[in-house]
Write a protein that holds these residues in place. Structure first.
Motif, short mmCIF file in Angstrom:
data_model
loop_
_atom_site.label_atom_id
_atom_site.label_comp_id
_atom_site.label_asym_id
_atom_site.label_seq_id
_atom_site.Cartn_x
_atom_site.Cartn_y
_atom_site.Cartn_z
N UNK A 60 51.70 -78.56 54.31
CA UNK A 60 53.03 -78.88 54.85
C UNK A 60 52.94 -80.01 55.88
N UNK A 61 51.91 -79.97 56.71
CA UNK A 61 51.72 -81.05 57.69
C UNK A 61 51.40 -82.36 56.99
N UNK A 66 52.84 -87.77 55.84
CA UNK A 66 53.00 -88.85 54.85
C UNK A 66 54.27 -89.64 55.11
N UNK A 67 55.37 -88.93 55.35
CA UNK A 67 56.66 -89.59 55.61
C UNK A 67 56.64 -90.33 56.95
N UNK A 68 56.08 -89.70 57.97
CA UNK A 68 56.03 -90.33 59.30
C UNK A 68 55.14 -91.57 59.26
N UNK A 69 54.01 -91.46 58.58
CA UNK A 69 53.08 -92.59 58.49
C UNK A 69 53.71 -93.77 57.77
N UNK A 131 44.06 -86.90 53.12
CA UNK A 131 45.12 -85.89 53.24
C UNK A 131 45.12 -85.27 54.63
N UNK A 132 43.92 -84.99 55.15
CA UNK A 132 43.81 -84.42 56.50
C UNK A 132 44.30 -85.39 57.56
N UNK A 133 44.07 -86.69 57.32
CA UNK A 133 44.56 -87.69 58.27
C UNK A 133 46.09 -87.67 58.32
#
Length: 314
Positions: A60-61, A66-69, A131-133
């Protein structure tokens, strides 16, 4: 600055200082809600049960990050490249937020050493670090807000690990580049999945071979079809640039294909023409078969009708 001093003072009264110090070295600030950062490092293979039986991991994070980045990088790229068109800005942003770049950055900042996962997953999940980033960006956003995310990206990531000018000029989508080249030069290119196997941990491996004018070109392997196609396209482009014999072969094959197509088209045109002539002849024959008496009778009927009409008018 003041916020960091406050957080540092609070840290003095904590018993578990080590996790906070670890994140401080990476982020440049102390976490307020450290649990959410720890969740960002929890791969789905090591999910833990939360309340009501819900599994807790970083997916979920990752979605949020992804969107924020995307928004942050778009903001930075827009201001960095003034006057550039939308296509250039979109491509540059894509190159920065693509998994290969994020994977490398995650390793550079030491994120790979903090991710919790099973050994089996680590062998084939080539995007786990990236993905973790993204999940980490999501955690920063929830803990500190958009400004902190942007500051982290600018000061800790882009200024230290990414050269935007170089990235903007870098060719990364080898498949797209190959297709563009083939369309421009009118070559037939095909992507063929030639093998699907399993590695030692029973993870699927795909192998793709590319042919240009039915001549074998590059091959590539990956843990997804897309990854294998990218590798094969990269190998093919390298061959196009550095193998003169391959170039001669595909040009010769292309010439033969075009010649065969021209011959087939010429034969098809001839056949259509002959068919048209046959149809015309058939119509002509049918017209000749109509009895002449039919026309005589028609003329007589018209003449009689005109005579009757003339009498009535008098």
């Amino acid at each position: 600055m003041f916020s960091n001093i406050t957080d540092k003072i609070r840290l003095l009264f904590r018993k578990d200082k080590e996790p906070y110090l670890c994140f401080y070295k990476m982020l440049g600030f102390y976490p307020r809600n450290i649990e959410i950062y720890q969740q960002a490092l929890l791969h789905k293979s090591s999910s833990i049960k939360a309340g009501k039986g819900r599994l807790l991991n970083n997916e979920r994070l990752e979605f949020l990050g992804d969107a924020i980045l995307d928004a942050i990088v778009a903001d930075i790229v827009y201001k960095k490249f003034e006057g550039k068109r939308e296509g250039f800005l979109t491509n540059t942003r894509s190159k920065i937020v693509q998994r290969e770049t994020l994977n490398r950055v995650a390793v550079e900042i030491g994120l790979d050493k903090l991710i919790k996962y099973t050994t089996r997953q680590s062998s084939h999940n080539s995007y786990m670090c990236g993905n973790a980033f993204e999940a980490l960006i999501g955690a920063i956003y929830l803990d500190r807000g958009y400004r902190a995310c942007k500051k982290f990206m600018e000061e800790r990531i882009i200024n230290q690990y990414l050269n935007l000018e170089k990235i903007s000029r870098k060719e990364v989508n080898f498949k797209s580049k190959l297709i563009e080249w083939s369309q421009k030069n009118k070559f037939c290119v095909e992507f063929n999945l030639i093998e699907q196997s399993l590695d030692s941990d029973q993870n699927p491996i795909f192998e793709t071979q590319i042919t240009v004018e039915n001549i074998p070109a590059g091959t590539g392997k990956g843990y997804s079809k897309k990854e294998s196609q990218q590798e094969a396209a990269h190998a093919t482009l390298t061959k196009i640039k550095g193998d003169p014999q391959f170039i001669d072969a595909i040009f010769a094959a292309k010439a033969e294909r075009e010649k065969a197509a021209e011959t087939a088209e010429s034969e098809n045109t001839t056949a259509i023409h002959e068919e048209a002539i046959a149809v015309e002849e058939s119509i002509s024959v049918r017209e000749e078969e109509i009895p002449k008496e039919h026309f005589v009778d028609t003329e007589r009927i018209i003449a009689e009708a005109e005579e009757v009409a003339f009498r009535e008018s008098k």
